[in-house]
Motif scaffolding. Structure first.
Motif, PDB file in Angstrom:
ATOM      1  N   THR A   1      -9.054   5.855  40.576  1.00  0.00           N
ATOM      2  CA  THR A   1      -8.884   4.503  40.055  1.00  0.00           C
ATOM      3  C   THR A   1      -9.129   3.487  41.168  1.00  0.00           C
ATOM      4  O   THR A   1      -8.854   3.744  42.348  1.00  0.00           O
ATOM      5  CB  THR A   1      -7.483   4.298  39.463  1.00  0.00           C
ATOM      6  OG1 THR A   1      -6.505   4.619  40.454  1.00  0.00           O
ATOM      7  CG2 THR A   1      -7.282   5.182  38.246  1.00  0.00           C
ATOM      8  N   GLY A   2      -9.668   2.352  40.785  1.00  0.00           N
ATOM      9  CA  GLY A   2      -9.978   1.323  41.767  1.00  0.00           C
ATOM     10  C   GLY A   2     -10.856   0.271  41.147  1.00  0.00           C
ATOM     11  O   GLY A   2     -10.939   0.163  39.915  1.00  0.00           O
ATOM     12  N   GLY A   3     -11.543  -0.498  41.968  1.00  0.00           N
ATOM     13  CA  GLY A   3     -12.362  -1.578  41.440  1.00  0.00           C
ATOM     14  C   GLY A   3     -11.484  -2.634  40.806  1.00  0.00           C
ATOM     15  O   GLY A   3     -10.657  -3.256  41.466  1.00  0.00           O
ATOM     16  N   ASP A   4     -11.608  -2.808  39.486  1.00  0.00           N
ATOM     17  CA  ASP A   4     -10.821  -3.794  38.749  1.00  0.00           C
ATOM     18  C   ASP A   4      -9.647  -3.155  38.019  1.00  0.00           C
ATOM     19  O   ASP A   4      -9.102  -3.753  37.080  1.00  0.00           O
ATOM     20  CB  ASP A   4     -11.726  -4.519  37.737  1.00  0.00           C
ATOM     21  CG  ASP A   4     -12.915  -5.194  38.401  1.00  0.00           C
ATOM     22  OD1 ASP A   4     -12.697  -6.005  39.322  1.00  0.00           O
ATOM     23  OD2 ASP A   4     -14.059  -4.894  38.014  1.00  0.00           O
ATOM     24  N   ALA A   5      -9.253  -1.949  38.415  1.00  0.00           N
ATOM     25  CA  ALA A   5      -8.199  -1.223  37.684  1.00  0.00           C
ATOM     26  C   ALA A   5      -6.914  -2.032  37.577  1.00  0.00           C
ATOM     27  O   ALA A   5      -6.234  -2.006  36.536  1.00  0.00           O
ATOM     28  CB  ALA A   5      -7.927   0.119  38.362  1.00  0.00           C
ATOM     29  N   LEU A   6      -6.549  -2.765  38.618  1.00  0.00           N
ATOM     30  CA  LEU A   6      -5.320  -3.543  38.590  1.00  0.00           C
ATOM     31  C   LEU A   6      -5.394  -4.722  37.617  1.00  0.00           C
ATOM     32  O   LEU A   6      -4.354  -5.300  37.272  1.00  0.00           O
ATOM     33  CB  LEU A   6      -4.988  -4.040  40.000  1.00  0.00           C
ATOM     34  CG  LEU A   6      -4.616  -2.958  41.021  1.00  0.00           C
ATOM     35  CD1 LEU A   6      -4.328  -3.575  42.386  1.00  0.00           C
ATOM     36  CD2 LEU A   6      -3.418  -2.152  40.537  1.00  0.00           C
ATOM     37  N   SER A   7      -6.594  -5.065  37.168  1.00  0.00           N
ATOM     38  CA  SER A   7      -6.740  -6.141  36.192  1.00  0.00           C
ATOM     39  C   SER A   7      -6.459  -5.663  34.769  1.00  0.00           C
ATOM     40  O   SER A   7      -6.213  -6.481  33.879  1.00  0.00           O
ATOM     41  CB  SER A   7      -8.155  -6.730  36.256  1.00  0.00           C
ATOM     42  OG  SER A   7      -8.417  -7.289  37.526  1.00  0.00           O
ATOM     43  N   PHE A   8      -6.510  -4.334  34.549  1.00  0.00           N
ATOM     44  CA  PHE A   8      -6.146  -3.782  33.249  1.00  0.00           C
ATOM     45  C   PHE A   8      -4.624  -3.746  33.137  1.00  0.00           C
ATOM     46  O   PHE A   8      -3.920  -3.494  34.130  1.00  0.00           O
ATOM     47  CB  PHE A   8      -6.699  -2.364  33.090  1.00  0.00           C
ATOM     48  CG  PHE A   8      -8.185  -2.282  32.911  1.00  0.00           C
ATOM     49  CD1 PHE A   8      -8.748  -2.154  31.646  1.00  0.00           C
ATOM     50  CD2 PHE A   8      -9.039  -2.334  34.007  1.00  0.00           C
ATOM     51  CE1 PHE A   8     -10.122  -2.074  31.476  1.00  0.00           C
ATOM     52  CE2 PHE A   8     -10.408  -2.248  33.852  1.00  0.00           C
ATOM     53  CZ  PHE A   8     -10.954  -2.130  32.583  1.00  0.00           C
ATOM     54  N   SER A   9      -4.099  -3.970  31.929  1.00  0.00           N
ATOM     55  CA  SER A   9      -2.659  -3.832  31.737  1.00  0.00           C
ATOM     56  C   SER A   9      -2.268  -2.369  31.922  1.00  0.00           C
ATOM     57  O   SER A   9      -3.093  -1.470  31.748  1.00  0.00           O
ATOM     58  CB  SER A   9      -2.253  -4.317  30.350  1.00  0.00           C
ATOM     59  OG  SER A   9      -2.809  -3.474  29.351  1.00  0.00           O
ATOM     60  N   GLU A  10      -1.018  -2.129  32.263  1.00  0.00           N
ATOM     61  CA  GLU A  10      -0.560  -0.777  32.530  1.00  0.00           C
ATOM     62  C   GLU A  10      -0.732   0.117  31.311  1.00  0.00           C
ATOM     63  O   GLU A  10      -1.124   1.283  31.426  1.00  0.00           O
ATOM     64  CB  GLU A  10       0.908  -0.791  32.968  1.00  0.00           C
ATOM     65  CG  GLU A  10       1.444   0.568  33.381  1.00  0.00           C
ATOM     66  CD  GLU A  10       0.733   1.161  34.591  1.00  0.00           C
ATOM     67  OE1 GLU A  10       0.699   2.401  34.719  1.00  0.00           O
ATOM     68  OE2 GLU A  10       0.188   0.381  35.406  1.00  0.00           O
ATOM     69  N   ASP A  11      -0.464  -0.425  30.113  1.00  0.00           N
ATOM     70  CA  ASP A  11      -0.599   0.416  28.915  1.00  0.00           C
ATOM     71  C   ASP A  11      -2.048   0.746  28.628  1.00  0.00           C
ATOM     72  O   ASP A  11      -2.361   1.841  28.126  1.00  0.00           O
ATOM     73  CB  ASP A  11       0.055  -0.251  27.699  1.00  0.00           C
ATOM     74  CG  ASP A  11      -0.652  -1.536  27.307  1.00  0.00           C
ATOM     75  OD1 ASP A  11      -0.972  -2.343  28.205  1.00  0.00           O
ATOM     76  OD2 ASP A  11      -0.895  -1.742  26.096  1.00  0.00           O
TER      77      ASP A  11
ATOM     78  N   THR B   1      -8.671  -2.680  25.905  1.00  0.00           N
ATOM     79  CA  THR B   1      -8.715  -4.138  25.985  1.00  0.00           C
ATOM     80  C   THR B   1      -9.269  -4.525  27.347  1.00  0.00           C
ATOM     81  O   THR B   1      -8.709  -4.163  28.385  1.00  0.00           O
ATOM     82  CB  THR B   1      -7.317  -4.739  25.795  1.00  0.00           C
ATOM     83  OG1 THR B   1      -6.818  -4.363  24.507  1.00  0.00           O
ATOM     84  CG2 THR B   1      -7.362  -6.251  25.896  1.00  0.00           C
ATOM     85  N   VAL B   2     -10.377  -5.232  27.329  1.00  0.00           N
ATOM     86  CA  VAL B   2     -11.072  -5.561  28.568  1.00  0.00           C
ATOM     87  C   VAL B   2     -10.402  -6.759  29.230  1.00  0.00           C
ATOM     88  O   VAL B   2     -10.169  -7.793  28.584  1.00  0.00           O
ATOM     89  CB  VAL B   2     -12.559  -5.866  28.291  1.00  0.00           C
ATOM     90  CG1 VAL B   2     -13.299  -6.170  29.586  1.00  0.00           C
ATOM     91  CG2 VAL B   2     -13.197  -4.690  27.580  1.00  0.00           C
ATOM     92  N   PRO B   3     -10.050  -6.656  30.506  1.00  0.00           N
ATOM     93  CA  PRO B   3      -9.392  -7.783  31.171  1.00  0.00           C
ATOM     94  C   PRO B   3     -10.348  -8.940  31.418  1.00  0.00           C
ATOM     95  O   PRO B   3     -11.567  -8.757  31.514  1.00  0.00           O
ATOM     96  CB  PRO B   3      -8.918  -7.174  32.490  1.00  0.00           C
ATOM     97  CG  PRO B   3      -9.905  -6.081  32.768  1.00  0.00           C
ATOM     98  CD  PRO B   3     -10.255  -5.513  31.406  1.00  0.00           C
ATOM     99  N   VAL B   4      -9.780 -10.133  31.499  1.00  0.00           N
ATOM    100  CA  VAL B   4     -10.547 -11.305  31.898  1.00  0.00           C
ATOM    101  C   VAL B   4     -10.489 -11.382  33.415  1.00  0.00           C
ATOM    102  O   VAL B   4      -9.409 -11.510  34.001  1.00  0.00           O
ATOM    103  CB  VAL B   4      -9.972 -12.587  31.269  1.00  0.00           C
ATOM    104  CG1 VAL B   4     -10.753 -13.809  31.767  1.00  0.00           C
ATOM    105  CG2 VAL B   4     -10.011 -12.502  29.755  1.00  0.00           C
ATOM    106  N   LEU B   5     -11.625 -11.291  34.060  1.00  0.00           N
ATOM    107  CA  LEU B   5     -11.664 -11.260  35.517  1.00  0.00           C
ATOM    108  C   LEU B   5     -11.513 -12.668  36.090  1.00  0.00           C
ATOM    109  O   LEU B   5     -11.848 -13.665  35.447  1.00  0.00           O
ATOM    110  CB  LEU B   5     -12.974 -10.642  35.998  1.00  0.00           C
ATOM    111  CG  LEU B   5     -13.227  -9.197  35.546  1.00  0.00           C
ATOM    112  CD1 LEU B   5     -14.561  -8.708  36.085  1.00  0.00           C
ATOM    113  CD2 LEU B   5     -12.106  -8.280  35.995  1.00  0.00           C
ATOM    114  N   THR B   6     -11.013 -12.747  37.292  1.00  0.00           N
ATOM    115  CA  THR B   6     -10.844 -14.032  37.958  1.00  0.00           C
ATOM    116  C   THR B   6     -12.207 -14.611  38.323  1.00  0.00           C
ATOM    117  O   THR B   6     -13.230 -13.923  38.316  1.00  0.00           O
ATOM    118  CB  THR B   6     -10.007 -13.853  39.243  1.00  0.00           C
ATOM    119  OG1 THR B   6     -10.742 -13.031  40.157  1.00  0.00           O
ATOM    120  CG2 THR B   6      -8.662 -13.182  38.925  1.00  0.00           C
TER     121      THR B   6
END
Length: 314
Positions: A189-199, A228-233
């Motif tokens: 895991t990495g990249g934008d993984a922290l932008s995804f919700s935990e669930d 659900t795709v996160p909205v990136l900064t």
């Protein structure tokens, strides 16, 4: 075809047989993907059985159906998909090397499990290079036997040198994969993984995905309960370089695992990367095959990859 040259004549090419080597490395900054074999494990063993150098040119045979006529006394090795292998009608073992004499016909039947077989010849196949590689990249029209990205065709001529080896040899059985089983593929895991919700992140690992029929050498597309795709900064609004095994999550929430013929830039959120040594197992899965994923640490993946390269390259 020049009758004075040694090599193999292509009688039947099968659905898609591609000349590959270690890949067209060092050109991604210009938008050129590396290509190379999808199943690095099987390709490495095929060359290793023959004592070939790392990345020696070989054939990636999708689904089987290949028939060649030899014009040289040589040795070949076949690893990968479970195909019936015959030399003049005499069965040969898979994941093994064996002799082929001038005038004999070598035939690979259609795959009973797995998707790709790798056929190597002692010393490797010869051919023209482009940007330092013979690897076939169909999308960009690069490499291959004719330098235009074409798959093999009936009447093509695969050049190689005569060779003599001391006898048959096979891959030890613990290193031969079972392509019938449902693989558990490891993800860093990495990249934008922290932008995804935990669930959503847990949902990726908890569910069983299916491999889409729309998958190809560019990417393996997954089908399942959409993420659900996160909205990136704003700092991540631009596309970034992507590598082999990158797991993109586009707007429809169905992940794509990038493979050897991938694009070199991408803007979709990245959930992480598939373990490099699990990409080959993924490449052997047929459409609709069930896939599950588990997390692996970067350090564990690096250590295992180091051992792999140390064995095959030193």
């Amino acid at each position: 075809m020049n009758g004075s040259e040694n090599g193999f004549e292509v009688l039947q090419p099968g659905p898609m047989s591609l000349l590959q080597d270690a890949g067209r490395l060092g050109w991604q900054h210009l938008g050129v993907s590396p290509a190379g074999p999808l199943d690095l494990h099987a390709a490495a063993w095929a060359n290793h059985l023959l004592g070939n150098a790392w990345g020696a040119p070989l054939l990636e045979v999708a689904l089987g159906g290949l028939q060649l006529r030899s014009r040289v006394d040589s040795w070949v090795a076949v690893c990968g998909a479970d195909v019936v292998i015959e030399v003049d009608g005499v069965p040969q073992a898979n994941w093994s090397r064996f002799a082929v004499r001038a005038g004999q016909q070598l035939q690979l039947g259609y795959a009973r499990s797995g998707q790709r077989a790798y056929l190597a010849v002692a010393g490797g196949f010869h051919g023209p290079t482009q940007l330092g590689s013979i690897a076939t990249q169909q999308r960009d029209g690069l490499g291959g036997l004719h330098g235009d990205g074409r798959a093999l065709q009936a009447g093509d001529w695969l050049r190689c040198a005569a060779a003599h080896l001391p006898g048959v040899a096979s891959v030890p059985w613990p290193y031969v994969p079972d392509y019938h089983c449902r693989p558990l593929l490891r993800v860093i895991t990495g990249g934008d993984a922290l932008s995804f919700s935990e669930d959503q992140l847990q949902g990726f690992f908890a569910q069983a995905w299916q491999l889409s029929p729309q998958s190809d050498r560019m990417g393996a597309r997954l089908c399942g309960a959409a993420l659900t795709v996160p909205v990136l900064t704003s700092a991540r609004q631009w596309s970034q370089g992507v590598s082999n095994g990158a797991i993109q999550v586009p707007a429809d929430g169905q992940p794509i695992i990038l493979l050897a013929d991938r694009q070199t830039m991408g803007g979709y959120p990245l959930l992480g990367w598939l373990h490099p040594l699990d990409l080959g197992r993924l490449a052997q899965c047929p459409a609709h095959h069930e896939l599950r994923f588990t997390a692996v640490s970067l350090s564990d993946a690096q250590a295992e990859l180091h051992e792999f390269y140390r064995f095959f390259r030193e």
